[in-house]
Design an enzyme around this catalytic site. Structure first.
Site, short mmCIF file in Angstrom:
data_model
loop_
_atom_site.label_atom_id
_atom_site.label_comp_id
_atom_site.label_asym_id
_atom_site.label_seq_id
_atom_site.Cartn_x
_atom_site.Cartn_y
_atom_site.Cartn_z
N THR A 258 108.85 32.02 27.15
CA THR A 258 108.51 31.63 28.51
C THR A 258 107.02 31.82 28.77
O THR A 258 106.44 32.84 28.41
CB THR A 258 109.35 32.45 29.52
OG1 THR A 258 110.72 32.15 29.26
CG2 THR A 258 109.01 32.08 30.95
N GLY B 20 93.96 35.34 21.01
CA GLY B 20 93.21 34.69 19.94
C GLY B 20 93.83 34.97 18.58
O GLY B 20 93.90 34.09 17.72
N CYS C 212 81.92 54.87 12.18
CA CYS C 212 82.53 55.91 12.99
C CYS C 212 83.18 55.39 14.26
O CYS C 212 84.13 55.97 14.74
CB CYS C 212 81.50 56.96 13.34
SG CYS C 212 81.37 58.16 12.04
C1 LIG Z 1 85.93 36.03 16.68
C2 LIG Z 1 87.18 36.63 17.26
N1 LIG Z 1 88.38 36.19 16.85
C3 LIG Z 1 89.53 36.70 17.33
C4 LIG Z 1 89.53 37.71 18.27
C5 LIG Z 1 90.83 38.26 18.74
O1 LIG Z 1 91.18 37.80 20.01
P1 LIG Z 1 92.36 38.50 20.82
O2 LIG Z 1 91.88 39.84 21.20
O3 LIG Z 1 92.62 37.64 22.00
O4 LIG Z 1 93.54 38.54 19.90
C6 LIG Z 1 88.30 38.20 18.73
C7 LIG Z 1 88.25 39.30 19.72
O5 LIG Z 1 87.70 40.36 19.49
C8 LIG Z 1 87.09 37.65 18.20
O6 LIG Z 1 85.91 38.11 18.59
#
Ligand SMILES: Cc1ncc(COP(=O)(O)O)c(C=O)c1O
Lengths: 302, 402
Positions: free
Chosen positions: B237, B72, B325
């Site tokens: 790849t 992501g 924390c």
């Molecule tokens: C809203 C959001 N965006 C991006 C990410 C990041 O995704 P990834 O861990 O696949 O890089 C997360 C994961 O925690 C997320 O909750």
């Protein structure tokens, strides 16, 4: 999740001396609610002997904050106030078989609560002289304030210098950008601009040792010189309740014994790095400062 | 008793059926999909199928709009940096103060490089001010990046409406839908969204696989240049096994969409109702009427989140917290602070996030365990008296900063 020792878990799951002590005559409230850690320490002190008869804590905070509070109360019960005040945050951490670097501030909070409670008992006003910044270097637990102060005090200009003086950035490299940002900010105070660059690749130890070839000093002169350097550093250490002692010298290694407050991991790292840097400059040759005596320190010297 | 996993917004279990689909692509179908021979060719077909499965879940018009990435975070970075590179004359970005660090940290960094970032704030329920948003849209803005659903509170943003507004102003719109995909229905062909990020491990596919949806016709610059994979839009790849797994996971998510929004939601609702009834001085954060069906974020006042999590973990319950924390930082969650939640509550927020693998029995067990844990920690808290918060907590205990 954090790598907590069994001892930390024990004191967290089953804390000792929780709650306020009945008839307390010393109270210390420290911590910061914005940071999520705050502690009230209550003491019952026997006025004639100044012995701590009972101690209790109330803590808003994480697992290690609660464990540090619990450990502190166990440690100080039965002590005189003067003896209790000698407890350092490292002592608290040691009692718990160590704390993760991000959590060392919990032990600092414990020690400060004690100082505050003793001041309160004695009718003094306790002044918090401790300023903690965001943790920058996680490898060696060096925070922002420490780096800023060291840059100002020693007029540092590069990440490499910061690493030599504080150890920050000497591990995984992830904080180099953060250190550059701090340098940019601090240097701007004097109208200077930080220039990145310089050696992007650390020189191997052998190359770093290629200090200017000065005529070789005799052994006695060399030791005198080393003593002189240590003497010049000593007042600063003593101001923090610590000291340094020369134990032995061989070819490239200078063995020292750090005592008192400087043995806390964060200070020791900085102190050793700083002493080594000064010695290299003064002797005009590469030397390695090796801490001896306290076991935990030997491994840190590498 | 087995452990209870209520941290599905952090990551999910790989569905066993997904794992089954992936297995052949390690030791048997290991060829490079770009190769002409049989070893590679079959893999190429498998990727094609997976691309279609993702396309279907997202309701995208063309399968070529699906670009596989490594996570992501990569999708988010690719989208935002692409918009800046492709439109060098536009130097502004619009985003929100509650984004995931994948967007937040990148935008903060871009600020230091001379870009202007407009940070949309949220109200006490985590909602945006769309009038304010509208006033910021201009031909100076390169991209708007707004998350579909918040990972901490579950609050949904009206991204379809916002994308429409951006389109009317001629501005690209990206949404980080990592938390939304598979939990709420999405139909991209009927929207004006230009780009969308998703991450496999949030919907029962493995970690390390993501997608960037790129609407046909949207100007684009790749982040990674090299080979011709993904039509040159993301060189490297392909992670064939993970892509196949993600395809299967998307297909299953579509099949379970109704379950997610009925059964999973019912478990979440029961948990929240049970906890609020049993525990004084706690409240849900975010917008309870407009949030993901699987997420409940509850603030337990006067105690700290990491301590709660450790005690939960001890009884086999996994959740997460926005406390400082747990992350090792000095401040509690930026999401909780943005909603103006006081420190005494922000540090004590716990996020329970469900998946279709949870059960009502588990919910009941959590409802039994949590009250005792909260009470135990409150007994230690300087803000708590005999059986309630001390009077005037802020004054009764005002520690010196240490
Ligand atoms: C809203 C959001 N965006 C991006 C990410 C990041 O995704 P990834 O861990 O696949 O890089 C997360 C994961 O925690 C997320 O909750």
């Amino acid at each position: 999740m954090w790598d907590y020792s069994e001892k930390v878990k024990e004191h967290f799951y089953d804390p000792k001396n929780a709650g306020a002590v009945e008839g307390a005559n010393g109270v210390g409230d420290v911590g910061s609610i914005s940071c999520g850690d705050a502690l009230r320490l209550t003491l019952k002190v026997e006025p004639e002997t100044e012995v701590i008869l009972d101690a209790g804590f109330q803590t808003f905070g994480c697992g290690s904050a609660i464990a540090s509070s619990s450990a502190l109360t166990e440690m100080i019960k039965g002590m005189t106030l003067d003896d209790a005040l000698k407890i350092s945050n490292q002592d608290i951490a040691d009692y718990l078989d160590g704390l993760p670097p991000e959590k060392m501030h919990c032990s600092v909070m414990g020690r400060e609560a004690l100082q505050a409670a003793v001041a309160n008992y004695r009718g003094e006003v306790w002044e918090d002289d401790h300023e903690e910044g965001a943790l920058v270097c996680k490898c060696f637990a060096i925070d922002e304030v420490m780096i800023e102060d060291t840059i100002r005090a020693n007029n540092l200009h590069t990440v490499e210098e910061v690493t030599n003086y504080t150890k920050a950035g000497g591990g995984c490299s992830s904080c180099h950008e953060g250190i550059e940002n701090i340098l940019t900010r601090v240097l701007a105070e004097n109208g200077e601009t930080f220039v990145a660059g310089g050696a992007a690749v650390p020189a191997p130890a052998a190359a770093a040792a290629k200090a200017p070839e000065s005529p070789k000093m005799g052994t006695l002169a060399r030791i005198r010189k080393i003593e002189a350097v240590l003497d010049s550093i000593r007042p600063a250490l003593q101001a923090d309740g610590g000291d340094v002692e020369l134990i032995d010298v061989d070819e490239k290694s200078i063995y020292v014994n750090l005592t008192g407050a400087c043995t806390g991991c964060q200070m020791a790292a900085m102190t050793l790095g700083g002493i080594q840097q000064r010695l290299i400059e003064e002797l005009g040759e590469f030397v390695k400062v090796v801490p001896v005596a306290k076991e935990s320190l030997v491994s840190m010297g590498a | 008793m087995s452990d209870i996993y209520l941290d599905n917004n952090a990551t999910t279990m790989v569905d066993p059926a997904v794992f089954e689909e992936m297995k052949p692509y390690f030791c048997e179908q290991f060829g490079n999909p770009s190769s002409l021979h049989n070893f590679g060719n079959k893999v190429g077909f498998a990727l094609k199928k997976a691309r279609k499965q993702v396309q279907d879940l997202l309701g995208a018009e063309h399968d070529s709009e699906i670009i596989f990435t490594s996570c992501g975070t990569e999708s988010d970075s690719t989208a935002i940096l692409s918009a800046l590179k492709a439109q060098p004359e536009r130097k502004e970005i619009i985003t929100t103060v509650v984004e995931h660090p994948a967007v937040l940290t990148l935008c903060e960094h871009l600020e230091t490089e001379g870009y202007t970032v407009h940070w949309l704030e949220v109200d006490s329920k985590g909602r945006l001010d769309l009038d304010k948003y509208k006033s910021l849209l201009s031909d100076k803005v390169a991209i708007v990046s707004v998350m579909w659903a918040n990972n901490e509170s579950g609050t949904l943003f009206p991204v379809e409406e916002m994308a429409q507004m951006a389109a009317e102003a001629g501005v690209m719109f990206h949404t980080d839908a990592v938390q939304a995909v598979g939990k709420v229905p999405i139909n991209l062909k009927d929207s004006a969204i230009s780009m969308l990020s998703l991450s496999g491990h949030k919907l029962h596919a493995p970690k390390g696989i993501g997608v960037l949806y790129l609407r046909r016709g949207v100007r684009y610059r790749p982040l990674l240049r090299g080979g011709h994979q993904e039509r040159g839009r993301r060189a490297g790849t392909e992670n064939a096994a993970a892509i196949v797994g993600l395809g299967k996971a998307c297909e299953m998510a579509a099949e379970h969409m109704e379950f997610e929004n009925t059964q999973v939601k019912a478990m979440r609702d029961r948990l929240q109702e049970g906890l609020l009834a049993a525990i004084p001085h706690c409240f849900p954060t975010g917008d309870p009427d407009n949030r993901l069906p699987n997420t409940a974020s509850i603030a337990f006042e006067y105690i700290e989140g990491e301590a709660i999590l450790l005690l939960l973990n001890k009884v086999g319950i996994a959740a997460s917290s926005g406390s400082a924390c747990t992350s090792g930082s000095l401040e509690p969650s930026h999401v909780m602070r943005a909603m103006g939640i006081p420190y005494t509550a922000a540090h004590g927020t716990v996020r329970f996030s469900f998946s279709r693998y949870n059960t009502m029995e588990e919910v009941e067990r959590v409802i039994e365990e949590v009250p005792g844990i909260v009470a135990k920690l409150r007994k230690l808290s300087p803000y708590w008296g005999e059986d309630g918060p001390v009077e005037n907590p802020g004054e009764a205990f005002a520690p010196v900063y240490a």
